[in-house]
Scaffold this active site. Structure first.
Site, PDB file in Angstrom:
ATOM      1  NE  ARG A  46     -55.411  21.168  87.734  1.00  0.00           N
ATOM      2  CZ  ARG A  46     -55.457  20.226  88.718  1.00  0.00           C
ATOM      3  NH1 ARG A  46     -55.365  20.113  89.921  1.00  0.00           N
ATOM      4  NH2 ARG A  46     -55.203  18.870  88.116  1.00  0.00           N
ATOM      5  CE  LYS A  92     -46.257  38.489  74.198  1.00  0.00           C
ATOM      6  NZ  LYS A  92     -45.392  38.900  72.852  1.00  0.00           N
ATOM      7  CD  GLU A 108     -36.546  44.602  74.101  1.00  0.00           C
ATOM      8  OE1 GLU A 108     -37.646  45.203  73.368  1.00  0.00           O
ATOM      9  OE2 GLU A 108     -36.318  43.413  73.956  1.00  0.00           O
ATOM     10  CE  LYS A 143     -44.635  44.332  77.671  1.00  0.00           C
ATOM     11  NZ  LYS A 143     -43.756  43.338  77.659  1.00  0.00           N
ATOM     12  CD  GLU A 180     -47.698  39.350  70.298  1.00  0.00           C
ATOM     13  OE1 GLU A 180     -47.327  39.135  71.397  1.00  0.00           O
ATOM     14  OE2 GLU A 180     -47.202  38.714  69.125  1.00  0.00           O
ATOM     15  NE  ARG A 228     -47.909  41.775  75.152  1.00  0.00           N
ATOM     16  CZ  ARG A 228     -47.841  41.169  76.348  1.00  0.00           C
ATOM     17  NH1 ARG A 228     -49.031  41.111  76.833  1.00  0.00           N
ATOM     18  NH2 ARG A 228     -46.538  40.975  76.965  1.00  0.00           N
ATOM     19  CG  ASN A 244     -43.504  40.903  68.725  1.00  0.00           C
ATOM     20  OD1 ASN A 244     -43.016  40.650  70.003  1.00  0.00           O
ATOM     21  ND2 ASN A 244     -44.681  40.463  68.349  1.00  0.00           N
ATOM     22  CG  HIS A 247     -38.593  41.093  69.002  1.00  0.00           C
ATOM     23  ND1 HIS A 247     -38.744  42.609  69.305  1.00  0.00           N
ATOM     24  CD2 HIS A 247     -38.441  40.888  70.318  1.00  0.00           C
ATOM     25  CE1 HIS A 247     -38.535  42.934  70.568  1.00  0.00           C
ATOM     26  NE2 HIS A 247     -38.359  41.920  71.079  1.00  0.00           N
ATOM     27  CG  HIS A 281     -36.745  36.017  67.982  1.00  0.00           C
ATOM     28  ND1 HIS A 281     -38.025  35.533  68.159  1.00  0.00           N
ATOM     29  CD2 HIS A 281     -36.285  36.469  69.048  1.00  0.00           C
ATOM     30  CE1 HIS A 281     -38.335  35.970  69.485  1.00  0.00           C
ATOM     31  NE2 HIS A 281     -37.126  36.393  70.130  1.00  0.00           N
ATOM     32  CG  HIS A 294     -33.934  39.397  73.722  1.00  0.00           C
ATOM     33  ND1 HIS A 294     -34.413  38.621  72.632  1.00  0.00           N
ATOM     34  CD2 HIS A 294     -34.836  40.382  73.940  1.00  0.00           C
ATOM     35  CE1 HIS A 294     -35.536  39.357  72.281  1.00  0.00           C
ATOM     36  NE2 HIS A 294     -35.793  40.126  73.316  1.00  0.00           N
TER      37      HIS A 294
END
Ligand code: NAD
Ligand code: GLY
Length: 389
Positions: A137, A159, A201, A243, A253, A257, A261, A264, A268, A282
């Site tokens: 947990r 993330k 990035e 960041k 987000e 935030r 992206n 992206h 993607h 990526h």
């Protein structure tokens, strides 16, 4: 784990570091950036550990370079270390590897007070962070990113996740690390193609909301890619600062935030078409996606042509793809790419969200982009229906 910032010491090699703080109340942490940071792992981590036991998880490319050094630095401070070495590559970010990792951690008697240490690129950081968020947990973890992409992006902000057969990063959690140690010396062993992919990035932060940083990268990007230490450190620190500020404003987000992206949604789609294979990294997909986002922004009359051209020129100068024709030969279909975008997790109420720009450093989130405009950009970029063959 308590944050620590020990001052000078002893027999470690000289180090030049800067610390960026990410403010998230009880979940705040430091990001230490610079040369020689790996050798400080023990004294930076040990005093704050809940119990003096860690499991270092890395991959088979990173292990021969850095695993022994990190383990030694920790053992030297009285910390017991177990080690797990995973196979390198995006395919490791799946259920099978996650299950295997969790079982190995449990078999090694991991307890609530044990801290996981993610030593590697974004793949290791993402799967280890996710494992840490669900194991018993939730246990603590620390990021030691060894790729440029991970140092400036994936290791910061919490993330975590794995890929699903339905798409990339669709299963995951927000789970902040307790500390990030980004040793820029580790970039010396990173393959040049991976370094360039990470540079995309870095550029992203300039394009989102820091035109001065973009201009600095136009002047110093080549030196950075050639291994200039001061340029590398400055770029990583500036990126982490950007960041950290964005994540502190909007951890989950809900707003700002989403700007991270940029590139992206397009990127993607291309990655999905390749099946997330190494044919398109990526960061390369993000570079291509940023070029297309600026093309779309000019097409919609939002962004001056000069800014679009500057972005594309600099991406190309850095050896990054700015059109599908620059990728490995393959048939690209605008409709197939659009279908991937429609499945993206950034889709809300059936509408694709794009990060567009009013110029360099002036990105914004657009919810109502006409599909026809996106199709037009993709069709032009893919040379009709087929390109690169
Ligand atoms: P990666 O982790 O696959 O690393 C790239 C390659 O470099 C691998 O082969 C790795 O073994 C090798 N490597 C790593 N460090 C090295 C070093 N110092 N010397 C020699 N080889 C080294 O890829 P990446 O580009 O770091 O990360 C990509 C992943 O990050 C993707 O899965 C992406 O989805 C994820 N990501 C996550 C976030 C986030 O916020 N969590 C953000 C961006 C990207
Ligand atoms: N890489 C995007 C984010 O962390 O939000």
């Amino acid at each position: 784990m308590k944050p620590t910032d020990p001052d000078s010491q002893s027999d470690e090699p000289p180090s030049t570091t800067e610390t960026v703080h990410l403010e998230l109340g009880a979940r705040s942490y430091d990001i230490v950036v610079g040369e020689g940071v790996l050798a400080q792992t023990g004294r930076r981590l040990a005093p704050g550990l809940e119990s003096p036991r860690v499991v270092i998880i890395t991959d088979a490319n990173v292990a021969p370079h850095y695993l022994a050094g990190v383990a030694q630095a920790l053992r030297g401070q009285g910390v017991a270390c177990d080690e797990v070495v995973l196979s390198p590559g995006e395919q490791t970010k799946d259920f099978k590897h996650l299950e295997d990792l969790l079982e190995r951690l449990l078999a090694a008697n991991t307890e609530r007070g044990t801290t996981l240490v993610a030593l590697g690129g974004g793949v290791i950081g993402d799967i280890v962070g996710f494992a840490a968020s669900i194991l018993l947990r939730g246990v603590d973890y620390v990021q030691i990113p060894t790729t440029l992409l991970a140092q400036v992006d994936s290791a910061v902000g919490g993330k975590t996740g794995i890929n699903s057969r339905q798409g990339k990063n669709l299963i995951g959690s927000f789970h902040q690390p307790r500390l990030v140690l980004a040793d820029t010396d580790t970039l010396d062993t990173l393959p040049a193609r991976e370094l360039r992919a990470g540079y995309a990035e870095v550029l992203k932060y300039g394009l989102i909301r820091d035109a001065a940083f973009f201009a600095w990268l136009e002047r110093h990007g080549a030196a950075l890619l050639a291994g200039d230490r001061a340029a590398r450190r400055h770029a990583v620190v500036t990126s982490c600062r950007a960041k950290a500020q964005i994540v502190a404003e909007d951890e989950r987000e809900g707003g700002v935030r989403a700007l991270l992206n940029l590139g992206h949604t397009f990127g993607h789609a291309f990655e999905a078409e390749t099946g997330f294979a190494s044919e398109l990294l990526h960061g390369e997909a993000v570079a291509l996606g940023m070029a297309l986002a600026f093309r779309l922004s000019t097409q919609l009359g939002l962004c001056p042509d000069d800014d679009r051209d500057r972005v594309i020129r600099h991406l190309a100068a850095a050896g990054l793809p700015t059109s599908p024709a620059a990728l490995a030969p393959r048939a690209w279909h605008a409709d197939a790419l659009l279908a991937h975008m429609a499945r993206d997790k950034k889709v809300r109420d059936g509408k694709i969200r794009f990060v567009l720009a009013r110029g360099i450093g002036r990105a914004f989130v657009a919810d109502e982009v006409p599909t026809e405009a996106v199709r037009a950009v993709l069709t032009e970029a893919t040379g009709g229906v087929v390109a690169g063959s």
